[in-house]
Design a protein around this motif. Sequence first.
Motif, PDB file in Angstrom:
ATOM      1  N   LEU A  27       0.836  -1.203   0.000  1.00  5.94           N
ATOM      2  CA  LEU A  27       0.000   0.000   0.000  1.00  5.94           C
ATOM      3  C   LEU A  27       0.872   1.254   0.000  1.00  5.94           C
ATOM      4  CD1 LEU A  27      -2.733   1.480   0.214  1.00  5.94           C
ATOM      5  CD2 LEU A  27      -2.536   1.252   2.698  1.00  5.94           C
ATOM      6  N   LEU A  28       1.923   1.259   0.786  1.00  7.01           N
ATOM      7  CA  LEU A  28       2.810   2.427   0.828  1.00  7.01           C
ATOM      8  C   LEU A  28       3.480   2.671  -0.524  1.00  7.01           C
ATOM      9  CD1 LEU A  28       4.477   1.978   4.334  1.00  7.01           C
ATOM     10  CD2 LEU A  28       2.754   3.675   3.670  1.00  7.01           C
ATOM     11  N   LYS A  29       3.874   1.598  -1.210  1.00  2.00           N
ATOM     12  CA  LYS A  29       4.501   1.752  -2.524  1.00  2.00           C
ATOM     13  C   LYS A  29       3.553   2.411  -3.518  1.00  2.00           C
ATOM     14  CE  LYS A  29       7.465  -2.365  -2.416  1.00  2.00           C
ATOM     15  NZ  LYS A  29       7.639  -3.683  -3.050  1.00  2.00           N
ATOM     16  N   ALA A  35       1.726  10.754  -2.088  1.00  2.00           N
ATOM     17  CA  ALA A  35       2.149  11.358  -0.815  1.00  2.00           C
ATOM     18  C   ALA A  35       3.549  10.861  -0.468  1.00  2.00           C
ATOM     19  CB  ALA A  35       1.155  10.996   0.277  1.00  2.00           C
ATOM     20  N   PRO A  36       4.563  11.309  -1.206  1.00  2.00           N
ATOM     21  CA  PRO A  36       5.901  10.737  -1.040  1.00  2.00           C
ATOM     22  C   PRO A  36       6.521  10.964   0.338  1.00  2.00           C
ATOM     23  CG  PRO A  36       5.967  12.616  -2.533  1.00  2.00           C
ATOM     24  CD  PRO A  36       4.531  12.328  -2.252  1.00  2.00           C
ATOM     25  N   HIS A  37       6.378  12.141   0.895  1.00  2.00           N
ATOM     26  CA  HIS A  37       7.020  12.418   2.184  1.00  2.00           C
ATOM     27  C   HIS A  37       6.390  11.589   3.304  1.00  2.00           C
ATOM     28  CE1 HIS A  37       9.280  15.616   0.321  1.00  2.00           C
ATOM     29  NE2 HIS A  37       8.159  16.115  -0.163  1.00  2.00           N
ATOM     30  N   ILE A  42       6.600   6.864   7.037  1.00  2.00           N
ATOM     31  CA  ILE A  42       5.989   5.645   7.599  1.00  2.00           C
ATOM     32  C   ILE A  42       6.881   4.441   7.330  1.00  2.00           C
ATOM     33  CG2 ILE A  42       4.021   4.076   7.434  1.00  2.00           C
ATOM     34  CD1 ILE A  42       2.292   6.572   6.813  1.00  2.00           C
ATOM     35  N   TYR A  43       7.397   4.360   6.101  1.00  4.72           N
ATOM     36  CA  TYR A  43       8.267   3.236   5.753  1.00  4.72           C
ATOM     37  C   TYR A  43       9.536   3.251   6.597  1.00  4.72           C
ATOM     38  CZ  TYR A  43      10.921  -0.131   3.057  1.00  4.72           C
ATOM     39  OH  TYR A  43      11.666  -1.231   2.697  1.00  4.72           O
TER      40      TYR A  43
END
Length: 136
Positions: A27-29, A35-37, A42-43
């Motif tokens: 999901l983060l990818k 929302a890159p920052h 979070i990663y």
Amino acid sequence: TGISQMMVCTNELTSAESVFIDDLVMLLKVLNPYAPHLTEEIYSQLNEKFSALPSELLSELEWPQYNEAYLVDDEIEMAVQVNGKVRAKLMVSADADKAAIEALALANDNIKKFTSGVTVRKVIVVPKRLVNIVAN
């Protein structure tokens, strides 16, 4: 549409009792271009807690691959109309034939309320879309 589906995914992950870390990273990818920052932060925090994650930036990881098999719906929702008004919705097998769909529609309890005591003149089945029952 993309953001909407990511919100659906987020809601599912939030309501789950437990979540696989791979699913969260996936999901983060996908969210990263929007929302890159936030996703990188979070990663980074996940990376501190789970040493098995790659140490690169999230944006440098391989983009997720899709599987065609997951894009095929086994069941579809069909609206059932009586005299042009939606009276029920049915979950039907995607490969059901017209006769089976018609039988399911006519067997539905809510549809029976509107067709009992009247003559069903015609049943029009538009596959994967709707069933229209003409009665008077």
